[in-house]
Design an enzyme around this catalytic site. Structure first.
Site, PDB file in Angstrom:
ATOM      1  N   ALA A 150       0.692  -1.248   0.153  1.00  0.00           N
ATOM      2  CA  ALA A 150      -0.066  -0.119  -0.053  1.00  0.00           C
ATOM      3  C   ALA A 150       1.022   1.152  -0.013  1.00  0.00           C
ATOM      4  O   ALA A 150       1.892   1.479  -0.661  1.00  0.00           O
ATOM      5  CB  ALA A 150      -0.987  -0.320   1.043  1.00  0.00           C
ATOM      6  N   SER A 151       0.616   2.086   0.635  1.00  0.00           N
ATOM      7  CA  SER A 151       1.096   3.713   0.736  1.00  0.00           C
ATOM      8  C   SER A 151       2.280   3.583   1.218  1.00  0.00           C
ATOM      9  O   SER A 151       3.269   4.613   1.150  1.00  0.00           O
ATOM     10  CB  SER A 151       0.272   4.702   1.314  1.00  0.00           C
ATOM     11  OG  SER A 151      -1.091   4.684   0.522  1.00  0.00           O
ATOM     12  N   THR A 152       2.968   2.664   1.857  1.00  0.00           N
ATOM     13  CA  THR A 152       4.344   2.469   2.537  1.00  0.00           C
ATOM     14  C   THR A 152       5.334   2.801   1.700  1.00  0.00           C
ATOM     15  O   THR A 152       6.566   2.863   2.142  1.00  0.00           O
ATOM     16  CB  THR A 152       4.338   1.451   3.405  1.00  0.00           C
ATOM     17  OG1 THR A 152       4.324   0.206   2.937  1.00  0.00           O
ATOM     18  CG2 THR A 152       3.596   1.326   4.616  1.00  0.00           C
TER      19      THR A 152
END
Length: 619
Positions: A331-333
């Site tokens: 995801a956004s990591t």
């Protein structure tokens, strides 16, 4: 002379000739037999002397193997994590017991003998030499040892024997890092015989099965010794001839920080998830936590079928090492690393701004790729794309970059490859590419696949360890180490040898891009979880979809089945100026990353950075 009297004439020449022939034949026979006798004597005394001497000694001398004591395992500060504890077993020499079944019945009145123990003993007895001891009960409590000692005179041929077995004092806290030892089974024996190592395990009953115990088995095990005994023709010991002491296994020190590990387990509180912490200065793993866990001690002594079945069928899968085998969409990591690629390839610059209305579309296509913020973020630059986690910015950038550049760059950060960590239980995750999809699904790569990868979703999966290792490279501005659990091995002279595997660094076309991305992560931390921290941190959260929401529909956390809720993720490091710890936290089906994984990361960084215990965290 009577005319009827017969006169016998002797042919002395013929008789002499016959005698000579018979004498010669007899002489040749004697010489032949003597030659055979001498030949056999030569064969026995000269040619086959060693063989027959060995056979003779085997009938007279018995070699009893002496197993070595297993090396101990310590954390980075010298705290004992795996030790050897004495245990007591109850052994029976069958030939010394007159009425075995009646004796066992009487013994059960003194010491409890389970039905399973008695059945196992009876089965083993059928293939056992009656003058050798056979274990009836594997573990005796001190109370049972005392009670039997008082009554031992009633049970000739039955004795209490002492030995050493592995013990893990911190139970389920370190299971997925340390692993455990268990009894050598047929599969282990086949492996040892195939690798010509079986002789090194003479007398040994246990072998490393998982984790560090398995990976460093050759170091921890040691080498067996032996005892030479003179025995009679029935195999009974007459006297001891010689003793060669075993060489104990070496003690090892791990990079793990026990206090940090315990804190992580406490914060997860049995929830499904994982925490990985790495020292970016050398790649040493400070914490490797998978939750829920299980007590490894039950495997050492032989877990019952019922208990193992419960672990195997547990829906939370405690046997899986989520830190190295759990595969999640990042995801956004990973947006900071994607932004770094965008800067490198000049798909964006430090001053690039795009308008985010809350969605993005492929040119000429009606389908809308939604931003997590339905009304959009307005004008967004590279800093705010990370601070506010703007999906639209990364849709646009992924479209410009293409999957080939993304896949190649992410491979440099370790995605889609084994990290090389020193335990065998590791998954490689999935960094998708055109070739991979064609091979896997026999389908071409579509631009829509790239858009999903641009926000860390789609086919892209990673393990928490891979994620932590990638952020470590980012914090180190390209410097790379192989993540490892081994800190040092204690040699015979007491010295410590510390291995560190540093890889070739990632070199950017413009080194300033490292500073831009790390500064964006610092601003992200300052804006949210670490506003009031006594140190400067950098971070990025992520919320990974477990299932896709249809176009136009809204994700409803409360009305979605618990196992289908979003995974919460966060990556962070501190202190920002000179990083000493990098974290990756994943909570399965917990929901929003910042709200759920964020507090765990903050508490762990506080624990490590602010610990007032003679500067342990700085070591």
């Amino acid at each position: 002379m009577s005319p009827n009297k017969r006169i016998t004439m002797h042919d002395h020449a013929a008789e002499a000739s016959l005698f000579k022939r018979r004498a010669l034949f007899t002489f040749v026979c004697v010489i032949g037999l003597l030659s055979i006798l001498l030949g056999n004597l030569y064969h026995l005394q000269i040619t086959s002397y060693k063989d027959y001497a060995t056979r003779s000694n085997d009938n007279r001398i018995r070699i009893v193997p002496l197993p070595p004591s297993r090396g101990l395992i310590y954390d980075r500060h010298g705290v004992l994590l795996a030790e050897n504890q004495p245990f007591y077993s109850l052994d029976v020499v069958p030939e010394k017991v007159k009425n075995l079944q009646a004796t066992l019945d009487d013994l059960a009145k003194v010491i409890p003998i389970s039905k399973e123990e008695r059945e196992d003993f009876t089965k083993a007895l059928k293939h056992h030499r009656r003058f050798n001891p056979l274990t009836l009960i594997n573990r005796l409590t001190e109370q049972e040892v005392a009670e039997f000692s008082v009554n031992q005179y009633r049970f000739p041929g039955i004795t209490v024997e002492a030995g050493l077995k592995r013990y893990y004092p911190y139970g389920d806290v370190l299971t997925h890092a340390l692993g455990y030892v268990g009894r050598i089974n047929s599969r282990d024996r086949e492996t040892l015989e195939r690798t010509d190592q079986w002789h090194e395990y003479a007398g040994t009953k246990f072998i490393g099965k998982q984790g560090i115990e398995r990976y460093y088995e050759p170091v921890l095990h040691g080498k067996p010794g032996h005892l030479e005994e003179e025995v009679n023709n029935r195999g009974r010991t007459i006297r001891t001839l010689e003793v060669t002491q075993p060489t104990p296994g070496k003690d090892i020190y791990l990079t793990l920080d026990l206090e940090l590990q315990q804190k992580a387990m406490e914060l997860l509180a049995g929830r499904r998830g994982s925490v990985v912490a790495i020292d970016p200065r050398n790649g040493g793993i400070l914490a490797l936590v998978s939750s829920p866990s299980y007590d490894p001690n039950q495997f050492v002594h032989g877990i019952s079928g019922k208990d193992y079945s419960e672990l195997l069928n547990n829906k939370s899968r405690p046997l899986i090492n989520r830190a190295t085998q759990g595969q999640y969409a990042p995801a956004s990591t990973v947006k900071p690393i994607l932004a770094l690629l965008g800067l490198e390839e000049k798909a964006v610059t430090e001053k690039t701004r795009i308008w985010d209305p809350g969605f993005w579309q492929i040119p000429g296509v009606e389908h809308k790729y939604r931003d997590w913020k339905r009304w959009g973020h307005g004008w967004v630059d590279v800093y705010h794309s990370i601070i506010d986690s703007c999906d639209t910015f990364f849709y646009e950038m992924a479209y410009k970059l293409g999957i080939d550049k993304i896949s190649h760059f992410m491979n440099k950060f370790g995605f889609g490859e084994s990290s090389g960590v020193d335990i065998y239980e590791e998954a490689s995750g999935m960094m998708p590419s055109r070739e991979w999809k064609q091979h896997k699904y026999r389908q071409p790569w579509y631009i829509g696949d790239t858009i999903s990868v641009g926000i860390g979703q789609g086919y892209w999966t990673t393990t928490p360890l891979q994620l932590a290792a990638a952020i470590t490279i980012l914090a180190n501005k390209g410097r790379r180490f192989t993540p490892h659990l081994l800190k040092s091995i204690k040699n015979e002279d007491g010295s410590l040898n510390t291995p560190v595997d540093e890889k070739s660094p990632i070199v950017l076309k413009n080194p300033k891009n490292w500073i831009i991305i790390n500064e964006a992560m610092r601003l992200t931390a300052h804006k949210s979880r670490f506003t009031d921290a006594k140190y400067t941190a950098a971070m990025k959260t992520g919320t990974a979809q477990v299932f896709s929401v249809a176009q136009g529909e809204k994700y409803d956390h409360d009305n979605v089945a618990e196992r289908l809720r979003d995974n919460a993720l966060i990556v962070a490091y501190a202190p920002y100026e000179h990083p000493r710890i990098v974290l990756a936290v994943v909570l399965e089906n917990a929901g929003w990353g910042g709200a759920n994984a964020g507090p765990v990361a903050r508490a762990l960084l506080d624990e490590y950075i602010l610990r007032d215990n003679k500067g342990k965290s700085a070591k």
